[in-house]
Design a protein around this motif. Sequence first.
Motif, mmCIF file in Angstrom:
data_model
loop_
_atom_site.group_PDB
_atom_site.id
_atom_site.type_symbol
_atom_site.label_atom_id
_atom_site.label_comp_id
_atom_site.label_asym_id
_atom_site.label_seq_id
_atom_site.Cartn_x
_atom_site.Cartn_y
_atom_site.Cartn_z
ATOM 1 N N ALA A 7 0.828 -1.210 0.000
ATOM 2 C CA ALA A 7 0.000 0.000 0.000
ATOM 3 C C ALA A 7 0.861 1.258 0.000
ATOM 4 O O ALA A 7 0.582 2.212 -0.738
ATOM 5 C CB ALA A 7 -0.925 0.001 1.218
ATOM 6 N N VAL A 8 1.915 1.268 0.794
ATOM 7 C CA VAL A 8 2.811 2.431 0.820
ATOM 8 C C VAL A 8 3.513 2.584 -0.523
ATOM 9 O O VAL A 8 3.641 3.698 -1.042
ATOM 10 C CB VAL A 8 3.829 2.296 1.978
ATOM 11 N N GLY A 9 3.957 1.480 -1.098
ATOM 12 C CA GLY A 9 4.591 1.536 -2.414
ATOM 13 C C GLY A 9 3.650 2.057 -3.485
ATOM 14 O O GLY A 9 4.024 2.877 -4.325
ATOM 15 N N ALA A 10 2.403 1.604 -3.452
ATOM 16 C CA ALA A 10 1.412 2.088 -4.424
ATOM 17 C C ALA A 10 1.158 3.574 -4.234
ATOM 18 O O ALA A 10 1.032 4.320 -5.215
ATOM 19 C CB ALA A 10 0.116 1.301 -4.284
ATOM 20 N N LEU A 11 1.110 4.023 -3.000
ATOM 21 C CA LEU A 11 0.919 5.444 -2.724
ATOM 22 C C LEU A 11 2.072 6.266 -3.287
ATOM 23 O O LEU A 11 1.859 7.311 -3.914
ATOM 24 C CB LEU A 11 0.784 5.673 -1.214
ATOM 25 N N LEU A 12 3.290 5.795 -3.102
ATOM 26 C CA LEU A 12 4.455 6.502 -3.647
ATOM 27 C C LEU A 12 4.432 6.539 -5.172
ATOM 28 O O LEU A 12 4.697 7.580 -5.783
ATOM 29 C CB LEU A 12 5.751 5.846 -3.157
ATOM 30 N N VAL A 13 4.097 5.406 -5.780
ATOM 31 C CA VAL A 13 4.053 5.349 -7.246
ATOM 32 C C VAL A 13 2.982 6.282 -7.783
ATOM 33 O O VAL A 13 3.228 7.042 -8.739
ATOM 34 C CB VAL A 13 3.818 3.897 -7.719
ATOM 35 N N PHE A 14 1.798 6.263 -7.196
ATOM 36 C CA PHE A 14 0.720 7.123 -7.686
ATOM 37 C C PHE A 14 1.035 8.599 -7.436
ATOM 38 O O PHE A 14 0.673 9.450 -8.246
ATOM 39 C CB PHE A 14 -0.615 6.740 -7.059
ATOM 40 N N THR A 15 1.722 8.926 -6.354
ATOM 41 C CA THR A 15 2.117 10.309 -6.100
ATOM 42 C C THR A 15 3.105 10.786 -7.150
ATOM 43 O O THR A 15 2.974 11.886 -7.698
ATOM 44 C CB THR A 15 2.733 10.435 -4.689
ATOM 45 N N LYS A 16 4.103 9.943 -7.440
ATOM 46 C CA LYS A 16 5.082 10.318 -8.465
ATOM 47 C C LYS A 16 4.426 10.417 -9.839
ATOM 48 O O LYS A 16 4.758 11.294 -10.629
ATOM 49 C CB LYS A 16 6.229 9.311 -8.491
ATOM 50 N N ALA A 47 1.305 11.236 -10.424
ATOM 51 C CA ALA A 47 0.513 12.465 -10.439
ATOM 52 C C ALA A 47 1.404 13.681 -10.673
ATOM 53 O O ALA A 47 1.050 14.586 -11.439
ATOM 54 C CB ALA A 47 -0.245 12.619 -9.130
ATOM 55 N N LYS A 48 2.570 13.712 -10.026
ATOM 56 C CA LYS A 48 3.503 14.823 -10.249
ATOM 57 C C LYS A 48 3.989 14.844 -11.690
ATOM 58 O O LYS A 48 4.092 15.907 -12.308
ATOM 59 C CB LYS A 48 4.693 14.707 -9.299
ATOM 60 N N PHE A 49 4.278 13.662 -12.238
ATOM 61 C CA PHE A 49 4.728 13.583 -13.625
ATOM 62 C C PHE A 49 3.646 14.077 -14.576
ATOM 63 O O PHE A 49 3.918 14.824 -15.524
ATOM 64 C CB PHE A 49 5.122 12.142 -13.965
ATOM 65 N N ILE A 50 2.403 13.692 -14.318
ATOM 66 C CA ILE A 50 1.297 14.135 -15.183
ATOM 67 C C ILE A 50 1.110 15.644 -15.078
ATOM 68 O O ILE A 50 0.868 16.313 -16.092
ATOM 69 C CB ILE A 50 0.008 13.372 -14.824
ATOM 70 N N ASP A 51 1.245 16.199 -13.870
ATOM 71 C CA ASP A 51 1.142 17.656 -13.710
ATOM 72 C C ASP A 51 2.239 18.373 -14.491
ATOM 73 O O ASP A 51 1.978 19.374 -15.176
ATOM 74 C CB ASP A 51 1.221 18.045 -12.235
ATOM 75 N N ARG A 52 3.471 17.869 -14.388
ATOM 76 C CA ARG A 52 4.572 18.502 -15.134
ATOM 77 C C ARG A 52 4.365 18.369 -16.631
ATOM 78 O O ARG A 52 4.634 19.309 -17.392
ATOM 79 C CB ARG A 52 5.912 17.880 -14.730
#
Length: 65
Positions: free
Chosen positions: A41-50, A52-57
């Motif tokens: 779950a923590v790994g999935a949270l980190l992946v989805f956060t990164k 989301a940041k990539f999509i924003d950039r």
Amino acid sequence: MRQIVLAWLIWGVFAFTAYGQAEGIAGFAWLVLAISALLVAVGALLVFTKLAKFIDRLEEHLKKK
């Protein structure tokens, strides 16, 4: 009569010990499973956060063009 009582006593101790070990192993397995699920779950949270940041950039980069 003593041998029968002694045999039952030894069998009871063995059965109790085997049951305790089985319960201990099952408890350890559940603990490992819970920790693994938490790490996933923590790994999935980190992946989805990164992601989301990539999509924003990427979105900002495409707006500039």
